[in-house]
Enzyme design. Structure first.
Site, PDB file in Angstrom:
ATOM      1  N   ARG A 181       0.839  -1.201   0.000  1.00  0.00           N
ATOM      2  CA  ARG A 181       0.000   0.000   0.000  1.00  0.00           C
ATOM      3  C   ARG A 181       0.872   1.247   0.000  1.00  0.00           C
ATOM      4  O   ARG A 181       0.593   2.212  -0.728  1.00  0.00           O
ATOM      5  CB  ARG A 181      -0.934   0.010   1.209  1.00  0.00           C
ATOM      6  CG  ARG A 181      -1.985  -1.074   1.196  1.00  0.00           C
ATOM      7  CD  ARG A 181      -2.908  -0.977   2.389  1.00  0.00           C
ATOM      8  NE  ARG A 181      -3.808   0.167   2.298  1.00  0.00           N
ATOM      9  CZ  ARG A 181      -4.610   0.563   3.268  1.00  0.00           C
ATOM     10  NH1 ARG A 181      -4.630  -0.096   4.431  1.00  0.00           N
ATOM     11  NH2 ARG A 181      -5.401   1.608   3.115  1.00  0.00           N
ATOM     12  N   CYS A 238      -1.852   6.001   8.944  1.00  0.00           N
ATOM     13  CA  CYS A 238      -2.156   4.721   8.302  1.00  0.00           C
ATOM     14  C   CYS A 238      -3.238   4.993   7.266  1.00  0.00           C
ATOM     15  O   CYS A 238      -3.162   5.982   6.553  1.00  0.00           O
ATOM     16  CB  CYS A 238      -2.590   3.687   9.347  1.00  0.00           C
ATOM     17  SG  CYS A 238      -4.016   4.207  10.347  1.00  0.00           S
TER      18      CYS A 238
END
Length: 285
Positions: A181, A238
């Protein structure tokens, strides 16, 4: 420097505290990123006396441009905490399903709201069960609490502050998502893949395993290897500020209570198409 005992509690220690005349208030904050809701797990069995508090609707604000788990409305948070029996200055213990993420976000939220006496059950509900301690299905009837929410007691970053920290010659912005990611190779949740330019990738499994943290010195060494210097600013993000709250807890355990949370995280960053997106590594920290 906060001690581990101020932040985490082991199941046997918590069991002894629950036998006291005025035990800690227990909050069950089990949650999954993609259902079913944690309330179902709570109904199937929870720590005796624990009250369920919902991460999505009570501990966080409504999703939108500010992110998928933005800061809560202080009045809504205060009402939820009072309904759960949280009292001013009285100890609170939060726990989740074992990965430690939603418990850490609950810990962070209470600390941000001015309630310092809050700890995370280390290992969560599975650790409690593994220790052979009692589980209840009875719904508690807590006496309403009197806690007052005073926002801003822990440092936060907005998008501009996160960008400046990531670009600074000193200091580091940690991206604690999985490496694919971060690199922009995969993005299962948000509409844009990549990371904040200059952010350093430190995936959560590198400093926490199944909701359990290593010893303090091991945490310090791991963060130092990622570029976290003792005298330089540090922040974390995050996807939506849940896993990153666990990183902030780990930084507290490592002696960095000044660590800042980019609450909106990547879900807030990509809400503005004018914000730059990187898919390579940081220029060096």
């Amino acid at each position: 420097m906060p001690g581990t005992a101020d932040l985490l509690v082991e199941p046997d220690r918590l069991a002894a505290e629950l036998d006291q005349v005025d035990p800690p208030t227990l909050l069950d904050v089990r949650w999954r990123l993609a259902g079913p809701p944690g309330r179902d797990d709570y109904a199937a069995g929870h720590l005796p006396g624990a009250v369920y508090v919902d991460l999505d609707t009570e501990l966080c604000g409504r999703p939108g441009a500010a992110g998928r788990h933005p800061l809560p409305d202080p009045a809504v948070l205060q009402a939820a905490l009072r309904a759960a029996g949280v009292r001013a200055g009285h100890p609170v213990v939060v726990y989740d399903g074992g990965d430690g993420m939603s418990a850490a976000r609950a810990w962070w939220t209470l600390r941000w709201a001015g309630h310092r006496a809050v700890r995370v059950l280390h290992g969560g509900f599975p650790a409690w069960v593994a220790a052979g301690l009692p589980v209840s299905t009875a719904p508690p009837t807590p006496t309403p609490g009197d806690v007052s929410v005073t926002p801003g007691e822990l440092p936060v970053l907005d998008a501009g502050e996160a960008a400046r920290l990531a670009a600074a010659e000193t200091g580091v912005l940690l991206d604690v998502r999985a490496a694919p990611r971060y690199r922009g190779e995969a993005e299962p949740i948000d509409p844009v893949a990549g990371h904040v330019p200059g952010a350093v990738n430190l995936p959560a499994p590198e400093y926490v395993t199944d909701g359990r943290f290593p010893a303090t010195e091991a945490l310090r060494q791991r963060f130092a290897a990622a570029g976290v210097a003792a005298d330089a600013p540090v922040g974390a993000y995050c996807g939506s500020g849940v896993t990153a709250a666990q990183a902030v807890l780990a930084l507290h355990l490592a002696g960095r209570p000044d660590a800042a949370l980019y609450v909106g995280s990547w879900s807030n960053w990509v809400a503005d198409p004018d914000r730059p997106v990187a898919t390579d590594g940081p220029p060096g920290h």
